[in-house]
Design a protein around this motif. Structure first.
Motif, short mmCIF file in Angstrom:
data_model
loop_
_atom_site.label_atom_id
_atom_site.label_comp_id
_atom_site.label_asym_id
_atom_site.label_seq_id
_atom_site.Cartn_x
_atom_site.Cartn_y
_atom_site.Cartn_z
N GLY A 197 0.57 -1.75 0.15
CA GLY A 197 0.14 -0.09 -0.08
C GLY A 197 0.37 1.45 -0.01
N TRP A 247 1.73 3.05 -2.35
CA TRP A 247 1.45 4.74 -2.95
C TRP A 247 -0.04 4.87 -2.71
CZ3 TRP A 247 3.19 6.94 -6.59
CH2 TRP A 247 2.55 8.34 -7.17
N ASN A 248 -1.03 4.30 -2.35
CA ASN A 248 -2.21 4.64 -1.64
C ASN A 248 -1.45 5.61 -0.45
OD1 ASN A 248 -4.29 3.59 -3.11
ND2 ASN A 248 -4.04 1.69 -2.78
N GLU A 249 -1.05 5.36 0.58
CA GLU A 249 -0.89 6.37 1.44
C GLU A 249 0.05 6.97 1.81
OE1 GLU A 249 2.02 7.36 4.34
OE2 GLU A 249 2.76 6.54 3.38
N CYS A 277 0.23 8.79 -1.56
CA CYS A 277 -1.10 9.70 -2.10
C CYS A 277 -1.58 10.39 -0.94
CB CYS A 277 -1.94 9.13 -3.36
SG CYS A 277 -0.82 8.54 -5.11
N SER A 278 -2.05 10.03 -0.09
CA SER A 278 -3.31 10.23 1.05
C SER A 278 -2.22 11.79 1.67
CB SER A 278 -3.14 9.09 1.96
OG SER A 278 -2.43 8.55 3.01
N ASN A 328 -7.18 11.78 -7.35
CA ASN A 328 -7.23 10.88 -7.65
C ASN A 328 -6.79 9.88 -8.90
OD1 ASN A 328 -9.19 10.38 -5.98
ND2 ASN A 328 -11.39 11.63 -6.59
N LYS A 346 -4.22 8.72 -7.72
CA LYS A 346 -4.40 7.17 -7.02
C LYS A 346 -4.13 5.96 -7.74
CE LYS A 346 -6.10 8.82 -2.70
NZ LYS A 346 -7.46 9.23 -1.66
#
Length: 213
Positions: free
Chosen positions: A154, A156-158, A160-161, A174, A177
């Motif tokens: 995870g 990449w999602n972390e 981007c967040s 978005n 992501k």
């Protein structure tokens, strides 16, 4: 034993900084350190001495080893401020015996500093003890496995967040992501896919195409 230590700090002026002086936030990057430390960047011209700036102040304080150790432990030995970075680890592994830089790095630096020639930069780095070699830096198979393992967990999602994009209604974030599902960039997120890069896409790629090809 308590000793005396000198430290420096830069006094920010919200009305002028970030507008009238070349001061910017480092911002979130693929390198974890800037996101952890919330640092600032002051762009200097060649030969400019930051220590002479009137708003750079020196403060003398007493250094207590017991307090320093407590802070060191609270930041888990510094790992919270200097987290593992695959690029830094790779560079350290390549420079165990000698400080070596790729000539592509020198070329990239010259692109950002058109007032200096590649030869001038090369001689300057050699005088500092670096050896400039004609090679393209590449990750080892083990390093790539480590990277793809982080993606699966995870990363990449972390990443981007934690990005804030002023004025974005959510569409830009978005889009970031969704990059792993874009067939043009799957090679960057899934193991075993040959990479393809269109150097005509984007300002940054066009600018540094000569260094990356």
């Amino acid at each position: 034993m308590i000793s005396t230590t000198d430290s420096h700090y830069y006094s920010l002026d919200i009305d002028t900084d970030f507008k009238k002086v070349p001061l910017t936030t480092i911002g979130l990057q693929v390198f974890p350190r800037s996101g952890k430390q919330y640092g600032f960047l002051y762009k200097l011209t060649k030969g400019q001495d930051f220590n002479t700036f009137p708003r750079l102040q020196m403060m003398r304080f007493k250094h207590d080893p017991k307090i320093a150790q407590r802070i060191f432990d609270e930041f888990h030995g510094g790992k919270d401020l200097f987290p593992d970075d695959i690029l830094m680890n790779h560079w350290k592994a390549c420079n165990r015996d000698k400080l070596v830089l790729s000539n592509r790095t020198v070329l990239a630096n010259q692109v950002n500093n058109p007032g200096s020639s590649v030869d001038d930069l090369t001689h300057e780095l050699e005088n500092l003890g670096y050896e400039i070699r004609d090679y393209i830096p590449t990750f080892t198979k083990d390093e790539l496995k480590e990277y793809y393992a982080a993606i699966k967990k995870g990363f990449w999602n972390e990443f981007c967040s934690r990005i804030y994009i002023p004025g974005d209604n959510g569409s830009i974030l978005n889009a970031l992501k969704s990059l792993p599902s874009d067939k043009r960039y799957k090679w960057a997120f899934e193991e075993g896919i040959p990479y393809t890069i269109d150097y005509n896409q984007g300002v940054v790629l066009k600018k540094f195409a000569s260094c990356l090809k």
